[in-house]
Design a protein around this motif. Structure first.
Motif, short mmCIF file in Angstrom:
data_model
loop_
_atom_site.label_atom_id
_atom_site.label_comp_id
_atom_site.label_asym_id
_atom_site.label_seq_id
_atom_site.Cartn_x
_atom_site.Cartn_y
_atom_site.Cartn_z
N UNK A 1 0.73 -1.17 0.01
CA UNK A 1 -0.14 -0.17 -0.01
C UNK A 1 0.95 1.06 0.02
N UNK A 2 2.03 1.23 0.91
CA UNK A 2 3.05 2.35 0.90
C UNK A 2 3.46 2.41 -0.47
N UNK A 3 3.79 1.45 -1.07
CA UNK A 3 4.75 1.49 -2.25
C UNK A 3 3.82 1.98 -3.17
N UNK A 4 2.45 1.67 -3.33
CA UNK A 4 1.38 2.26 -4.29
C UNK A 4 1.35 3.92 -4.09
N UNK A 5 1.37 4.31 -2.84
CA UNK A 5 1.27 5.62 -2.61
C UNK A 5 2.42 6.55 -3.21
N UNK A 6 3.48 6.01 -3.42
CA UNK A 6 4.74 6.54 -4.30
C UNK A 6 4.72 6.03 -5.64
N UNK A 7 3.76 5.36 -6.19
CA UNK A 7 3.57 5.07 -7.54
C UNK A 7 4.81 3.88 -7.92
N UNK A 8 5.25 2.92 -7.12
CA UNK A 8 6.29 2.22 -7.58
C UNK A 8 5.95 0.61 -7.21
N UNK A 9 4.88 0.58 -7.22
CA UNK A 9 4.21 -0.96 -6.81
C UNK A 9 4.80 -2.01 -7.92
N UNK A 10 5.02 -1.67 -9.00
CA UNK A 10 5.58 -2.43 -10.15
C UNK A 10 7.21 -3.06 -9.81
N UNK A 11 7.73 -2.02 -8.96
CA UNK A 11 9.05 -2.46 -8.69
C UNK A 11 9.37 -3.11 -7.26
N UNK A 12 8.08 -3.62 -6.67
CA UNK A 12 8.24 -4.24 -5.35
C UNK A 12 9.44 -5.30 -5.21
N UNK A 13 9.58 -6.10 -6.36
CA UNK A 13 10.52 -7.27 -6.25
C UNK A 13 11.83 -6.80 -6.83
N UNK A 14 12.10 -5.62 -7.04
CA UNK A 14 13.67 -5.00 -7.58
C UNK A 14 14.66 -5.06 -6.47
N UNK A 15 15.80 -5.04 -6.73
CA UNK A 15 17.01 -4.76 -5.87
C UNK A 15 17.00 -3.25 -5.82
N UNK A 16 17.48 -2.60 -4.69
CA UNK A 16 17.62 -1.06 -4.79
C UNK A 16 18.70 -0.63 -5.59
N UNK A 17 19.46 -1.57 -6.34
CA UNK A 17 20.66 -1.01 -6.99
C UNK A 17 20.25 -0.82 -8.50
#
Ligand SMILES: Nc1ncnc2c1ncn2[C@@H]1O[C@H](COP(=O)(O)OP(=O)(O)OP(=O)(O)O)[C@@H](O)[C@H]1O
Ligand SMILES: [Mg+2]
Length: 256
Positions: A115-131
């Motif tokens: 839900x938090x990730x959706x708020x910042x419009x990045x839900x499609x990057x949930x399983x990515x590495x930060x790098x």
């Protein structure tokens, strides 16, 4: 003056801090009503981060007190979350887990983190590495992590300082939108006077360990840069920061 129970009312009384024999904060007095967005400006080394660390309960004052909703802050501030200039994500955890860390990876943390990730419009990057994220995306993850627990107080220490101008403006819009929705109290340290005026209800200048300017920004939101009123206010704050105007500028904003 607005007030709500989704944020926290902060009262800082005569806060002093010395490191060795160097006195950095020399009696800060501030009254920040619940839900207010305050920006703090001031020259490098004037004590902005030190003040934020005190509000977070990470630093022991030399003198003075901090109250939250009339309760004295004596240790780590449980209501506060921090966001810094660097995202400080864990490189060995994926994006969703990085947000989950803020939730203690407990109960239904995945749902909440998403839900938090959706708020910042990045839900499609949930399983990515930060790098593999851009600097702006990393800061959005850091914002999602800070907000995942629905904090009543968000402390922002130059969170957009390393971003390019366009990403910075996008992030400012995002922070303002989420702040309006969640109505937490926000304290933003920034070197960018235009950013302070864009986001804050009130702009505070720290100089020589004290508050030397405290002015209210009443321009309607969202604020357009480049307008006449915006420009006038920006020059007023800049001249105070650059010390062209020697008189303290303390408007009547200290009462709740
Ligand atoms: N743990 C510490 N020990 C000794 N001195 C410290 C410590 N933390 C901060 N200081 C000193 O306190 C002063 C204020 O530091 P602070 O980091 O709060 O400034 P700032 O306003 O955030 O600066 P900047 O805009 O560069 O981030 C500086 O002179 C710094 O060297
Ligand atoms: Mg600092």
């Amino acid at each position: 003056m607005k007030s709500n129970d989704k944020g926290i009312h902060l009262k800082i009384k005569n806060l002093k801090k010395a490191f060795g024999n160097v006195e950095v904060l020399k009696g800060i007095n501030l009254n920040i009503p619940s839900g207010e967005f305050v920006a703090i400006v001031g020259k490098s080394g004037c004590g902005k981060s030190t003040l934020l660390r005190h509000i977070a309960g990470l630093e022991k004052e030399s003198d003075g007190e901090i109250f939250q909703n009339s309760e004295r802050l004596g240790s780590i501030n449980k209501h506060a979350r921090f966001m810094f200039q660097d995202a400080r994500l864990l490189p060995w955890e994926r994006v969703l887990e990085n947000i989950g860390v803020g939730l203690g990876l407990k109960d239904n943390w995945k749902e909440q983190a998403l839900l938090s990730l959706k708020q910042v419009h990045l839900e499609e990057r949930a399983s990515d590495w930060p790098s593999v994220l851009s600097g702006g995306q990393r800061q959005r993850v850091a914002l999602a992590r800070a907000l995942a627990t629905k904090p009543k107080l968000l402390l922002l220490d130059e969170p957009l300082g390393a971003l390019d101008a366009l990403t910075r403006i996008e992030m400012q819009e995002l922070i303002e939108t989420i702040w309006k929705e969640q109505q937490f109290t926000a304290v933003l340290v920034t070197h960018d006077v235009a950013e302070a005026i864009t986001l804050a209800d009130r702009v505070i200048l720290i100089e020589d360990g004290q508050v030397s300017m405290d002015i209210r920004v009443t321009l309607p939101r969202p604020r357009e840069r480049g307008g006449n009123a915006f420009g006038k206010l920006e020059s007023k704050v800049l001249s105070q920061v650059m010390k062209k105007n020697q008189q303290p500028l303390l408007e009547d904003v200290t009462t709740v």
